[in-house]
Write an enzyme that holds these catalytic residues in place. Structure first.
Site, PDB file in Angstrom:
ATOM      1  N   THR A  30      -0.992  -4.373  -9.207  1.00 48.35           N
ATOM      2  CA  THR A  30      -1.974  -3.602  -9.979  1.00 48.35           C
ATOM      3  C   THR A  30      -2.152  -4.152 -11.396  1.00 48.35           C
ATOM      4  OG1 THR A  30      -1.492  -1.643  -8.678  1.00 48.35           O
ATOM      5  CG2 THR A  30      -2.469  -1.259 -10.824  1.00 48.35           C
ATOM      6  N   THR A 102       3.872  -2.656  -7.658  1.00 46.31           N
ATOM      7  CA  THR A 102       4.979  -1.692  -7.740  1.00 46.31           C
ATOM      8  C   THR A 102       5.481  -1.216  -6.386  1.00 46.31           C
ATOM      9  OG1 THR A 102       3.352   0.074  -7.986  1.00 46.31           O
ATOM     10  CG2 THR A 102       4.297  -0.828 -10.008  1.00 46.31           C
ATOM     11  N   ASP A 103       4.646  -1.377  -5.332  1.00 49.11           N
ATOM     12  CA  ASP A 103       5.058  -0.805  -4.035  1.00 49.11           C
ATOM     13  C   ASP A 103       6.350  -1.424  -3.505  1.00 49.11           C
ATOM     14  OD1 ASP A 103       2.785   0.656  -4.247  1.00 49.11           O
ATOM     15  OD2 ASP A 103       1.741  -0.264  -2.570  1.00 49.11           O
TER      16      ASP A 103
HETATM   17  N1  GLU Z   1       0.606  -0.754  -5.898  1.00 45.18           N
HETATM   18  C1  GLU Z   1       0.098  -1.903  -5.181  1.00 45.18           C
HETATM   19  C2  GLU Z   1       1.184  -2.976  -5.104  1.00 45.18           C
HETATM   20  O1  GLU Z   1       2.313  -2.677  -5.064  1.00 45.18           O
HETATM   21  C3  GLU Z   1      -1.077  -2.375  -5.903  1.00 45.18           C
HETATM   22  C4  GLU Z   1      -1.840  -3.344  -5.169  1.00 45.18           C
HETATM   23  C5  GLU Z   1      -2.794  -4.090  -6.068  1.00 45.18           C
HETATM   24  O2  GLU Z   1      -3.582  -3.473  -6.760  1.00 45.18           O
HETATM   25  O3  GLU Z   1      -2.690  -5.278  -6.113  1.00 45.18           O
HETATM   26  O4  GLU Z   1       0.947  -4.112  -5.105  1.00 45.18           O
END
Ligand code: GLU
Length: 230
Positions: A30, A102-103
């Site tokens: 993100t 963050t995931d």
């Molecule tokens: N929270 C998602 C991740 O962990 C965001 C994905 C994105 O916007 O690239 O990547």
């Protein structure tokens, strides 16, 4: 005597201390997300923060630019190998920053905490708000990550996660909220440290010695397969 001007003595100009070097491995997430499948590069993230390059010499490597659900085990090895290579090369950085979605940030952080040793801290950071959102948190997080990466108090602490001014040890931390800026917590152990406005402070003492990696990837070929039946 009061009327006599003091002689002007030319002082040798002290050459400024060289800035510590921080190496950024940008993987996406993100913090880089601009919507419509557009993403900022790691270099754009660094260059977008006023004064950052005065704090440290920052080198940037675009490792991936993906949501963190797309980070693979091969990426983990690649990041660990690259850090280890730079640690042992000439002009080793003072610290490393991984920008990351963050995931799966806590999983990458934990892997690196087990496979990278040495004195140089490895700081994972990212953002909860996209790069083009009002009040985007990415720039503050990245700036704090640079501060933590060069802070002497960070040395020997291994992989850590820094978001929302809070620093967590990789093995303690988990994502516990999907929208808030304080998305990460360490339910059992608590916050390891803080990137306060004036200083980076830790709540636990510095390790007595810089650790060796817990697992030596050089001696591991393919990761063993584990099947999970839901
Ligand atoms: N929270 C998602 C991740 O962990 C965001 C994905 C994105 O916007 O690239 O990547």
């Amino acid at each position: 005597l009061l009327g006599i001007a003091a002689p002007v003595v030319a002082q040798p100009t002290a050459s400024p201390a060289p800035r510590p070097r921080v190496h950024v491995l940008a993987t996406g997430g993100t913090i880089s997300n601009l919507g419509d499948a557009k993403r900022r590069t790691g270099m754009e993230l660094v260059d977008g923060i006023a004064g950052l390059r005065e704090m440290a010499t920052i080198t940037v490597e675009q490792f991936r630019n993906v949501p963190s659900g797309s980070i693979t085990h091969d990426d983990w090895r690649g990041i660990a190998d690259r850090i280890r290579q730079l640690q042992t090369g000439p002009d080793a950085p003072a610290g490393f920053i991984i920008t990351h979605g963050t995931d799966t940030m806590e999983e990458t952080a934990y892997f690196l905490s087990l496979t990278v040793g040495g004195c140089e801290p490895v700081i994972l950071t990212g953002a909860m708000r996209p790069a083009n959102a009002v009040g985007a948190d990415g720039p503050a997080n990245l700036r704090n990550a640079v501060r933590a990466a060069i802070a002497p108090a960070s040395r020997g602490r291994g992989a850590m996660l820094l978001m929302n001014d809070e620093i967590f040890a990789a093995r303690d931390v988990t994502k516990s909220n999907t929208t808030r800026l304080n998305a990460f917590t360490a339910p059992d152990a608590g916050v390891l440290g803080l990137a306060d406005p004036d200083t980076v402070v830790y709540h636990r003492p510095m390790p007595a010695a810089c650790p060796a990696p817990r697992f030596d990837l050089a001696s591991v070929d393919a990761f063993p397969r584990v099947d999970v039946v839901y």
